[in-house]
Write a protein that holds these residues in place. Structure first.
Motif, PDB file in Angstrom:
ATOM      1  N   THR A   6       1.072  -1.127   0.174  1.00  9.58           N
ATOM      2  CA  THR A   6       0.091  -0.248  -0.065  1.00  9.58           C
ATOM      3  C   THR A   6       0.737   1.253  -0.071  1.00  9.58           C
ATOM      4  O   THR A   6       0.384   2.244  -0.622  1.00  9.58           O
ATOM      5  CB  THR A   6      -0.922  -0.097   1.287  1.00  9.58           C
ATOM      6  N   GLY A   7       2.021   1.254   0.479  1.00 10.69           N
ATOM      7  CA  GLY A   7       2.749   2.382   0.796  1.00 10.69           C
ATOM      8  C   GLY A   7       3.290   2.708  -0.754  1.00 10.69           C
ATOM      9  O   GLY A   7       3.207   3.940  -1.366  1.00 10.69           O
ATOM     10  N   THR A   8       3.679   1.704  -1.631  1.00  7.24           N
ATOM     11  CA  THR A   8       4.299   2.028  -2.845  1.00  7.24           C
ATOM     12  C   THR A   8       3.051   2.405  -3.627  1.00  7.24           C
ATOM     13  O   THR A   8       2.926   3.606  -4.408  1.00  7.24           O
ATOM     14  CB  THR A   8       4.872   0.726  -3.403  1.00  7.24           C
ATOM     15  N   VAL A   9       1.863   1.721  -3.566  1.00 11.54           N
ATOM     16  CA  VAL A   9       0.671   2.229  -4.580  1.00 11.54           C
ATOM     17  C   VAL A   9       0.331   3.933  -3.917  1.00 11.54           C
ATOM     18  O   VAL A   9       0.061   4.564  -5.020  1.00 11.54           O
ATOM     19  CB  VAL A   9      -0.304   1.318  -4.076  1.00 11.54           C
ATOM     20  N   ALA A  10       0.400   3.856  -2.912  1.00 18.64           N
ATOM     21  CA  ALA A  10      -0.127   5.328  -2.505  1.00 18.64           C
ATOM     22  C   ALA A  10       0.848   6.314  -2.969  1.00 18.64           C
ATOM     23  O   ALA A  10       0.377   7.358  -3.455  1.00 18.64           O
ATOM     24  CB  ALA A  10      -0.047   5.529  -0.836  1.00 18.64           C
ATOM     25  N   GLU A  11       2.036   6.163  -3.085  1.00 19.93           N
ATOM     26  CA  GLU A  11       3.257   6.886  -3.611  1.00 19.93           C
ATOM     27  C   GLU A  11       3.086   7.128  -5.207  1.00 19.93           C
ATOM     28  O   GLU A  11       3.208   8.187  -5.621  1.00 19.93           O
ATOM     29  CB  GLU A  11       4.461   6.434  -3.277  1.00 19.93           C
ATOM     30  N   ARG A  12       2.651   6.061  -5.653  1.00 18.00           N
ATOM     31  CA  ARG A  12       2.184   6.288  -7.290  1.00 18.00           C
ATOM     32  C   ARG A  12       1.020   7.095  -7.588  1.00 18.00           C
ATOM     33  O   ARG A  12       0.984   7.744  -8.465  1.00 18.00           O
ATOM     34  CB  ARG A  12       2.434   4.895  -8.036  1.00 18.00           C
ATOM     35  N   ILE A  13       0.047   6.792  -6.603  1.00 18.43           N
ATOM     36  CA  ILE A  13      -1.196   7.676  -6.907  1.00 18.43           C
ATOM     37  C   ILE A  13      -0.913   9.062  -6.942  1.00 18.43           C
ATOM     38  O   ILE A  13      -1.081   9.869  -7.459  1.00 18.43           O
ATOM     39  CB  ILE A  13      -2.212   7.260  -5.912  1.00 18.43           C
ATOM     40  N   GLU A  14      -0.059   9.326  -5.610  1.00 17.09           N
ATOM     41  CA  GLU A  14       0.342  10.882  -5.381  1.00 17.09           C
ATOM     42  C   GLU A  14       1.156  11.387  -6.419  1.00 17.09           C
ATOM     43  O   GLU A  14       0.951  12.475  -6.948  1.00 17.09           O
ATOM     44  CB  GLU A  14       1.290  10.986  -3.985  1.00 17.09           C
ATOM     45  N   ALA A  15       2.100  10.856  -7.048  1.00 15.63           N
ATOM     46  CA  ALA A  15       3.096  11.030  -7.997  1.00 15.63           C
ATOM     47  C   ALA A  15       2.216  11.443  -9.430  1.00 15.63           C
ATOM     48  O   ALA A  15       2.423  12.273 -10.092  1.00 15.63           O
ATOM     49  CB  ALA A  15       3.854  10.201  -8.414  1.00 15.63           C
ATOM     50  N   TRP A  16       1.061  10.652  -9.786  1.00 22.32           N
ATOM     51  CA  TRP A  16       0.228  10.876 -10.797  1.00 22.32           C
ATOM     52  C   TRP A  16      -0.674  12.169 -10.474  1.00 22.32           C
ATOM     53  O   TRP A  16      -1.049  13.115 -11.105  1.00 22.32           O
ATOM     54  CB  TRP A  16      -0.640   9.665 -10.876  1.00 22.32           C
ATOM     55  N   VAL A  17      -1.594  11.996  -9.327  1.00 23.10           N
ATOM     56  CA  VAL A  17      -2.218  13.072  -8.818  1.00 23.10           C
ATOM     57  C   VAL A  17      -1.548  14.452  -8.680  1.00 23.10           C
ATOM     58  O   VAL A  17      -2.350  15.433  -9.211  1.00 23.10           O
ATOM     59  CB  VAL A  17      -3.059  12.715  -7.595  1.00 23.10           C
ATOM     60  N   CYS A  18      -0.457  14.555  -8.245  1.00 22.34           N
ATOM     61  CA  CYS A  18       0.212  15.998  -7.903  1.00 22.34           C
ATOM     62  C   CYS A  18       1.300  16.179  -8.941  1.00 22.34           C
ATOM     63  O   CYS A  18       1.930  17.075  -8.674  1.00 22.34           O
ATOM     64  CB  CYS A  18       0.623  15.613  -6.355  1.00 22.34           C
ATOM     65  N   SER A  19       0.939  15.677  -9.895  1.00 27.45           N
ATOM     66  CA  SER A  19       2.053  15.767 -10.981  1.00 27.45           C
ATOM     67  C   SER A  19       1.874  17.212 -11.605  1.00 27.45           C
ATOM     68  O   SER A  19       0.787  17.836 -11.365  1.00 27.45           O
ATOM     69  CB  SER A  19       1.896  14.863 -12.281  1.00 27.45           C
ATOM     70  N   SER A  20       2.809  17.775 -12.315  1.00 26.75           N
ATOM     71  CA  SER A  20       2.923  19.191 -12.854  1.00 26.75           C
ATOM     72  C   SER A  20       1.813  19.227 -13.948  1.00 26.75           C
ATOM     73  O   SER A  20       1.214  20.264 -14.124  1.00 26.75           O
ATOM     74  CB  SER A  20       4.166  19.613 -13.222  1.00 26.75           C
ATOM     75  N   SER A  21       1.630  18.247 -14.693  1.00 22.32           N
ATOM     76  CA  SER A  21       0.605  18.075 -15.917  1.00 22.32           C
ATOM     77  C   SER A  21      -0.676  18.273 -15.238  1.00 22.32           C
ATOM     78  O   SER A  21      -1.588  19.203 -15.862  1.00 22.32           O
ATOM     79  CB  SER A  21       0.845  16.668 -16.484  1.00 22.32           C
ATOM     80  N   LEU A  22      -1.094  17.530 -14.307  1.00 18.14           N
ATOM     81  CA  LEU A  22      -2.351  17.681 -13.755  1.00 18.14           C
ATOM     82  C   LEU A  22      -2.664  18.949 -12.924  1.00 18.14           C
ATOM     83  O   LEU A  22      -3.839  19.573 -13.301  1.00 18.14           O
ATOM     84  CB  LEU A  22      -2.825  16.459 -12.691  1.00 18.14           C
ATOM     85  N   ARG A  23      -1.648  19.461 -12.198  1.00 18.20           N
ATOM     86  CA  ARG A  23      -1.904  20.784 -11.412  1.00 18.20           C
ATOM     87  C   ARG A  23      -2.025  21.886 -12.738  1.00 18.20           C
ATOM     88  O   ARG A  23      -2.784  22.701 -12.449  1.00 18.20           O
ATOM     89  CB  ARG A  23      -0.400  20.922 -10.860  1.00 18.20           C
TER      90      ARG A  23
END
Length: 312
Positions: A6-23
């Protein structure tokens, strides 16, 4: 995203969600990024995308309206979609899997994804369990019916019918060796399973699941994945490859992590169909517009929020 750490999955979700592209996309549409943790960011993005990027309004994908975007905004959306992994196909990361799962969709996509799965197998991909082709009893739209007729293909009535036709055509089989199902008099309550055994390849099961909320809607992707998992008897550590279209990879990968990886302890790879592979169906590919990408960015956000809450 793979496995159930779950730690790795949460980190990858955060990387996608908080990416500069989505921001950048959120900022362009007038949003102010919230302070707070990942759960707050996902809540904000779910609400924000509902207001700005939901063009379906509860309708099926073919019935979604197309927004009128200026050229600069359209270009920004397409660039963001590419950066978010929704445009280019990537090959499987492994040479062998326990199961290969093909997800259904619109008629042309059903045929193309089944053909791509067969291509992977004939190119040397090893599957020790089964190929599962998952769909629903969704009636085909008029556009889909016309598309099939123009290509000289059978006049199928539902998504799972098209998947079954595709399996027979691409794998060179004529009749299932095993059949099961329940006709409950309504597609939301019914299910069907047909297993084919093509020569030299793993068994291919075409499965249509019942809805988990039959009074509200038809079966969706998560319903079919859960239903298949019960039939396939997934085991901890099983490697599962899922085939869809690149535009749906983030959304459907997170759904698979939530419905398959978390409860069963299996590992998931999700890949999009490679458009450079010859398409034997000669069906036209739908144009993926900026509006379509925005809609599926929203789908990915919602799927990631549901996955994150399930891990919580």
């Amino acid at each position: 995203m793979q496995g159930t750490q779950t730690g790795t999955v949460a980190e990858r979700i955060e990387a996608w969600v908080c990416s500069s592209s989505l921001r950048g996309l959120v900022g362009h549409f007038g949003g102010d990024w919230p302070a707070g943790d990942l759960a707050e960011s996902l809540r904000f993005l779910d609400d924000f995308s509902a207001r700005h990027w939901d063009f379906r309004g509860g309708r099926e994908r073919p019935d979604a309206r197309e927004p009128d975007l200026d050229p600069a905004t359209a270009s920004l959306v397409l660039d963001a979609a590419a950066a978010l992994g929704m445009v280019r196909a990537t090959p499987p990361t492994r040479h062998a899997y326990a199961h290969l799962v093909v997800l259904g969709g619109l008629a042309h996509a059903c045929l193309r994804r089944v053909a791509y799965a067969a291509h992977l197998l004939r190119a040397g991909l090893r599957v020790t369990g089964e190929v599962a082709v998952l769909g629903s009893f969704r009636p085909l739209s008029e556009w889909e019916r016309v598309t099939l007729a123009d290509a000289g293909l059978p006049p199928d009535e539902t998504e799972v019918d098209v998947l079954d036709t595709a399996v027979r055509q691409v794998f060179g089989v004529t009749a299932p060796t095993e059949q099961d199902g329940v006709d409950a008099g309504h597609p939301h309550h019914s299910w069907s399973s047909r297993t084919y055994r093509p020569t030299g390849l793993p068994p291919v099961r075409v499965l249509a699941a019942p809805s988990s909320e039959p009074d509200r809607r038809r079966a969706h992707t998560a319903d079919t994945q859960r239903f298949w998992a019960g039939h396939a008897r997934l085991a901890p550590g099983d490697q599962v490859l899922m085939v869809t279209a690149p535009i749906y990879v983030p959304f459907q990968h997170c759904d698979a992590l939530r419905t398959l990886a978390l409860p069963h302890g299996c590992h998931i790879d999700t890949v999009g169909v490679d458009p450079t592979v010859t398409d034997p169906t000669v069906l036209p590919e739908q144009t993926l517009t900026p509006g379509r990408y925005l809609q599926e960015i929203r789908s990915a956000i919602r799927s990631m929020r549901a996955l994150h809450e399930s891990m919580g």
